[in-house]
Design an enzyme around this catalytic site. Structure first.
Site, PDB file in Angstrom:
ATOM      1  N   HIS A  91      78.512  80.196  70.415  1.00 13.22           N
ATOM      2  CA  HIS A  91      78.119  78.771  70.615  1.00 13.22           C
ATOM      3  C   HIS A  91      78.385  78.205  71.980  1.00 13.22           C
ATOM      4  O   HIS A  91      78.463  77.030  72.356  1.00 13.22           O
ATOM      5  CB  HIS A  91      78.492  77.741  69.754  1.00 13.22           C
ATOM      6  CG  HIS A  91      77.739  77.944  68.025  1.00 13.22           C
ATOM      7  ND1 HIS A  91      77.949  78.904  67.221  1.00 13.22           N
ATOM      8  CD2 HIS A  91      77.025  77.154  67.651  1.00 13.22           C
ATOM      9  CE1 HIS A  91      77.391  78.920  66.297  1.00 13.22           C
ATOM     10  NE2 HIS A  91      76.793  77.669  66.402  1.00 13.22           N
TER      11      HIS A  91
ATOM     12  N   GLY B 279      72.949  82.629  70.434  1.00 10.38           N
ATOM     13  CA  GLY B 279      72.648  82.824  69.076  1.00 10.38           C
ATOM     14  C   GLY B 279      72.171  81.463  68.440  1.00 10.38           C
ATOM     15  O   GLY B 279      71.735  81.456  67.178  1.00 10.38           O
TER      16      GLY B 279
ATOM     17  N   GLU C 144      71.020  78.061  55.563  1.00  7.08           N
ATOM     18  CA  GLU C 144      70.427  76.781  55.802  1.00  7.08           C
ATOM     19  C   GLU C 144      69.014  77.128  56.474  1.00  7.08           C
ATOM     20  O   GLU C 144      68.556  76.642  57.397  1.00  7.08           O
ATOM     21  CB  GLU C 144      71.521  75.823  56.724  1.00  7.08           C
ATOM     22  CG  GLU C 144      73.030  76.105  56.363  1.00  7.08           C
ATOM     23  CD  GLU C 144      73.855  75.529  57.415  1.00  7.08           C
ATOM     24  OE1 GLU C 144      73.536  75.414  58.638  1.00  7.08           O
ATOM     25  OE2 GLU C 144      74.761  75.359  57.097  1.00  7.08           O
TER      26      GLU C 144
ATOM     27  N   GLU D  17      68.452  70.202  55.529  1.00  8.99           N
ATOM     28  CA  GLU D  17      69.493  69.563  56.375  1.00  8.99           C
ATOM     29  C   GLU D  17      69.096  68.590  57.188  1.00  8.99           C
ATOM     30  O   GLU D  17      67.861  68.452  57.652  1.00  8.99           O
ATOM     31  CB  GLU D  17      70.093  70.627  57.336  1.00  8.99           C
ATOM     32  CG  GLU D  17      71.419  70.097  57.926  1.00  8.99           C
ATOM     33  CD  GLU D  17      72.085  71.219  58.919  1.00  8.99           C
ATOM     34  OE1 GLU D  17      71.577  72.079  58.732  1.00  8.99           O
ATOM     35  OE2 GLU D  17      72.786  70.694  59.853  1.00  8.99           O
TER      36      GLU D  17
ATOM     37  N   CYS E 134      69.804  67.478  59.878  1.00  7.12           N
ATOM     38  CA  CYS E 134      69.840  67.755  61.261  1.00  7.12           C
ATOM     39  C   CYS E 134      68.453  68.640  61.371  1.00  7.12           C
ATOM     40  O   CYS E 134      67.927  68.458  62.635  1.00  7.12           O
ATOM     41  CB  CYS E 134      70.956  68.761  61.588  1.00  7.12           C
ATOM     42  SG  CYS E 134      72.521  67.962  62.185  1.00  7.12           S
TER      43      CYS E 134
ATOM     44  N   CYS F 241      77.850  67.840  62.232  1.00  7.61           N
ATOM     45  CA  CYS F 241      76.897  68.037  63.115  1.00  7.61           C
ATOM     46  C   CYS F 241      75.933  66.709  62.996  1.00  7.61           C
ATOM     47  O   CYS F 241      75.563  66.268  63.814  1.00  7.61           O
ATOM     48  CB  CYS F 241      76.050  69.359  63.028  1.00  7.61           C
ATOM     49  SG  CYS F 241      75.361  69.753  61.337  1.00  7.61           S
ATOM     50  N   CYS F 242      75.651  66.554  61.603  1.00  5.22           N
ATOM     51  CA  CYS F 242      74.782  65.608  61.071  1.00  5.22           C
ATOM     52  C   CYS F 242      74.920  64.033  61.638  1.00  5.22           C
ATOM     53  O   CYS F 242      73.955  63.276  62.045  1.00  5.22           O
ATOM     54  CB  CYS F 242      74.466  65.686  59.699  1.00  5.22           C
ATOM     55  SG  CYS F 242      73.547  67.350  59.145  1.00  5.22           S
TER      56      CYS F 242
END
Lengths: 637, 637
Positions: free
Chosen positions: A135, A186, A314, A330, A332, A410-411
């Site tokens: 990441h 990725g 996911e 999700e 996101c 993250c969300c």
């Protein structure tokens, strides 16, 4: 290809209406709360350590890196949300805080421009050795988005300069030239961020890099295999069940006929493709996006605008596979669907994009947050049996109530940045016209024009526009559910308009006194699943306007599975000012199977039904009254 | 507590009828094929290495151990099936082969009595350090069962002696005494095997050991934790999602109110408890078994007699959670249900046990094997969409066709030993009576009495008994589905009988010329799910006698989910001699939703239905014509 611009958050003044509550929550609760989380100031919450990681990378603190390999992106998303918030409402204290964080980030940047706390603190010699899992490009992308947003909000260039240097550093390491890594991220994100950087700085290097990352994906030989071999086979996350499709690296992007694999990755990629098409004029990218979108709408999107049919990865699974109780959906991913459709609306004006965006926005996106703004869902099911969540390991990801915060956060910040920049999703403009995709009360400046909208949509279906004077067109999206049931009038008289791809278009020399009225029929309606949607045959759902409804145990008792909606029943709309922050409840007659206290699961005669009054509430308000059963799709009997 | 005996395989001569095909397949195909598998003689099949492992343990071959940690049990189950086969039919060549394998096993036994090829070959210093994961006691149990069966079949004691020495070795290592491990097996099996050893040898040590393993389970402090700590935390298999309940170690066995965790473990445990209750007279064990059985029948068993609602841990989940498409329903678990109900019928005569056994036997157990005996299912779903199996990682365990063989080869040999000893499940006897639980054509010797049964059950509902002379009672189970729809006659005249817990009892001085006729109404019928069975509300299944039916795509086209059975439709039974080895097809009128070639998943009006003729086939015959859709529960409309 169209080139429709979108207004910044600063161009928009939110008016009284549906969205005020949400935006206020983000400004007053979510952003400050997230700041405390980033600084590990919330007792009992999982530690974030994100700010500390930057301090260590800056050499100002001792200790160990802590958190996910992409922990930096939490700080980036917070900064981006802060930037939009500052555009909407000046806040000196908050701006000072953000400036200090940006100073810290700048100090954490290495001499060669590299910025990433995981590798700087923990594995400095392993930079750029695992693009698939680690990441670095993803975090860089989020920080670029924050940098552009903060620059646009405040005019301050410091973070933009930092990310410019980081971009140049990336270009020195990765690219088509000999001696560089021929690599791709990725997790997509930097592609769309580089387009933003290009638009903010005009630096063509940013465009070149975005193109490279988009075009390189799916090429043979497979870069992820090459780098893994170089590492001696080690990995940070194991390769997923979906193989190369997990990160959409199974085919060149223009040959991918459907969104596959990890949903957020797929939709960030599609957003990047559409944005790149806009700035580069590459029609092959637009065409590829259209193919993926058409498939998504026809086969892979939930009624709630949720996407991602399995929690394993996911991810998307396959056409028409939309289980109600094991999916991921999700928050996101639905936010990413808003990004993608926003990007498509800029280049291919078609109400279907705005319809999908509206579906996601009013249902899965805002269901992600509790009504008090303190708790968040990552997974947004269409059917919940709390006992399954507790006792079936295959459903343990389906939480029956929103938890406070996650280690992988993250969300919540993603939702914050979406809600703080709604104008980008609601409006567009170019030389000839202003475009209204979503009906959000407020005043927006679109270049030299100003549009003012007064509306309680989607509570009510009436919109009153006033427009700044001049000769131009206004495009008004007519939602798919409205069909021909809308009325347009100008100054209380019929007005002529024509339709184009789902938009009603009125072109005239606007006068300051003009009052343009648009009314939709938003009364509650039944929605039926296409028979190919295996899981829901024989069931029905209720919607009112763009809002999907559901049954909750709190209103209807338990064993919601035994409830049927009478196919003849009238649906009554009851305004409940004090319930769930204000909702229209839907009331209808139905029936319920009588429980059988038998010692057998298998009966000789069909169980009997009794009449039952049913109460439906908006899907986005579910799970705000404790743990209980919920269903969206109800038996149709 | 009753003490009903069961006849050995040697006491039974199978007659012409439903079961002949299956038993012949096992004798002629499965047992020889399995022998080739054990010896790695099947090209393309996953290597077994099981015989080679014994050769290495005997010091007669070099190389590495290969296979699962419980690979030895495949040889044991094969030997047990061979023993039953030899009882049914002399076969010198097969017996010589078995003798040679037993000689090899004897040579693989260590001087101290220890027998287990994994530890002997691979980790000789790690014996008895991981009872939770490493199956030493499980393998010993299976070999004890084989030893008893082979002794009973041939009178040869060699393997029995080997296992006697192994039992004594185990007793020297594990037990309540100071200095011994206070341990239990991670996978139950040895408990029921030790009861068999006790009955074959009369050695009370075996009984003591069985009692110890049963009583020690679920005690605090937790032995599995203790041994793991001693090992420094290492494990062979990680601890499962279900925690201690996975191996039923969460509570003392008498306090467990439901079968929990790994289904085969749970049912082997329950079988051991019931068998131990019988030989020890411990009524508290019987009571515990009754509680678990009642819960199983009311809440945790599929219509097919399948058990195990999740593949994660191949385990039970919770009451009334019986999903059709994600479950495990292992063939071995339904075989284990036959073991358990057989054990219960010996101590608590009640037709409910025999009903559950019949359900498992005629549906999940024989569905485990293809009609040609070459391919096997481990997982037995009630609904299959091949695309899900291929593309949804949450359903990849649900295979749409039976594969040839598995690396972990538990089900095929388990099915072989069940089918080769059907008499143990069909009959019982004591001084006063003979008991008929299952109606299997043939002649059985029950102590001094002989029962001859001519029947085509479950093809047809007629049973003709002739009995050896004498004064005694015959107990005939009236299946639950028959209720009062049966006719009993003696020599073509009505005969008086009385009912007791689902058995019709006729007591008289039997004459050689007596012909006892029993006729069941087995015509096709609808079965409805209890409303609490969440997954199947609004659906219906068809059964004929004990046979569950299903729809297959081959007969009905695809999208079986869109098909409904008309609630008014007559069900016609059509005999098809040449289809699927001979079946009654069920024909009925139904309807199907018309496919919608819409570009949306969500429709404004309910999709229309068209009439359709439906063809149902027995569940046990599904997936014998290639990969296709299948459903058991069909919409009821």
């Amino acid at each position: 290809m169209k080139k429709i611009k979108v207004p910044n958050a600063s161009a928009f003044k939110l008016g009284e209406g549906f969205w005020q509550r949400f935006v206020k929550l983000v400004q007053e609760d979510v952003i400050p709360y997230q700041w405390e989380i980033l600084n590990d100031l919330v007792p009992g919450a999982e530690p974030s350590h994100a700010i500390k990681n930057f301090k260590m990378a800056a050499g100002e603190m001792d200790g160990e890196f802590y958190g996910m390999v992409f922990q930096d992106s939490d700080v980036a998303k917070w900064l981006e949300a802060v930037a939009y918030s500052l555009e909407a409402k000046k806040d000196e204290k908050l701006e000072t805080l953000a400036d200090e964080v940006i100073d810290l980030i700048a100090r954490a940047q290495q001499d060669d421009g590299y910025l990433n706390t995981y590798f700087t603190v923990k594995e400095p010699d392993k930079r750029w050795t695992n693009l698939r899992d680690c990441h670095e490009l993803y975090c860089a992308g989020h920080m670029m988005e924050a940098a552009v947003a903060y620059y646009e909000a405040t005019g301050k260039k410091k973070l933009l300069d930092v990310m410019n240097r980081m971009a140049k550093h990336i270009d020195s390491v990765i690219g088509p030239e000999k001696g560089k890594l021929h690599g791709i991220p990725g997790h997509q994100e930097i592609e769309l961020a580089l387009v933003k950087m290009y638009e903010a700085t005009g630096d063509s290097l940013m465009l070149k890099m975005a193109e490279y990352f988009i075009n390189e994906r799916g090429k043979k030989p497979n870069f992820f295999h090459i780098e893994q071999e170089k590492r001696g086979g080690s990995y940070h996350f194991p390769l997923h069940a979906f193989g190369e499709a997990y990160a959409q690296n199974h085919l060149p992007v223009r040959e991918q006929l459907a969104l596959e694999g990890h949903s957020v990755r797929a939709l960030y990629m599609a957003t990047g493709m559409a944005d790149l098409a806009r700035v580069s004029g590459d029609k092959t990218l637009l065409d590829a996006c259209k193919v993926m979108f058409d498939n998504l709408i026809a086969h892979r999107m939930y009624i709630t605008g949720g996407v991602g049919s399995t929690h394993i990865g996911e991810a998307f699974t396959f056409d028409d596979d939309l289980p109600n109780d094991t999916m991921y959906n999700e928050t996101c991913a639905s936010i990413a669907l808003c990004f993608f459709t926003r990007a498509m609306l800029q280049i291919d004006l078609d109400s279907r994009y705005a319809d999908a965006m509206e579906r996601a926005l009013f249902n899965t996106c805002i269901a992600g947050m509790s009504l008090d703004g303190h708790n968040f869902f990552y997974v947004n099911p269409l059917e919940v049996w709390p006992e399954s969540s507790h006792k079936d390991p295959g459903k343990k990801h389906v939480l029956p109530v929103r938890p406070a915060w996650f280690g992988c956060a993250c969300c919540p910040p993603n939702l914050a940045r979406l809600l703080m920049s709604l104008s980008k999703y609601a409006y567009g403009y170019d030389r000839q016209a202003v475009y209204v995709h979503q009906y959000i009360a407020g005043e927006v400046t679109l270049g030299e024009r100003v549009v003012h909208l007064k509306t309680a949509y989607p509570y009510e279906g009436n919109m009153l526009f006033t427009l700044s004077p001049g000769k131009y067109a206004i495009y008004l999206r007519i939602p798919d559910y409205v069909k021909n049931s809308f009325v347009l009038s100008l100054n209380n008289a019929p007005v002529s308009y024509h339709m184009e791809k789902g938009y009603a278009i009125i072109e005239r020399e606007w006068q300051p006194s003009d009052k343009l009225n648009l009314t939709f029929d938003i009364k509650a309606r039944r929605v039926y699943p296409n028979p190919r949607l295996r899981e829901n045959v024989g069931r029905v759902a209720l919607m009112r306007g763009p809002i999907v409804y559901c049954l909750e145990e709190k209103d209807n008792g338990h064993q919601l599975n035994t409830i049927a909606l009478d196919y003849r029943a009238e649906i009554n709309e009851i305004w409940k000012k004090d319930k769930l922050s204000g909702i229209y409840e839907l009331h209808a007659q139905g029936s319920q199977l009588i429980p059988q206290e038998s010692d057998s699961q298998y009966l000789d005669s069909p169980p009997k039904r009794v009449e039952k009054s049913l109460i439906f509430i908006p899907y986005y308000t579910w799970a705000n009254r404790g743990e209980n059963e919920m269903v969206v799709w109800v038996m149709d009997k």
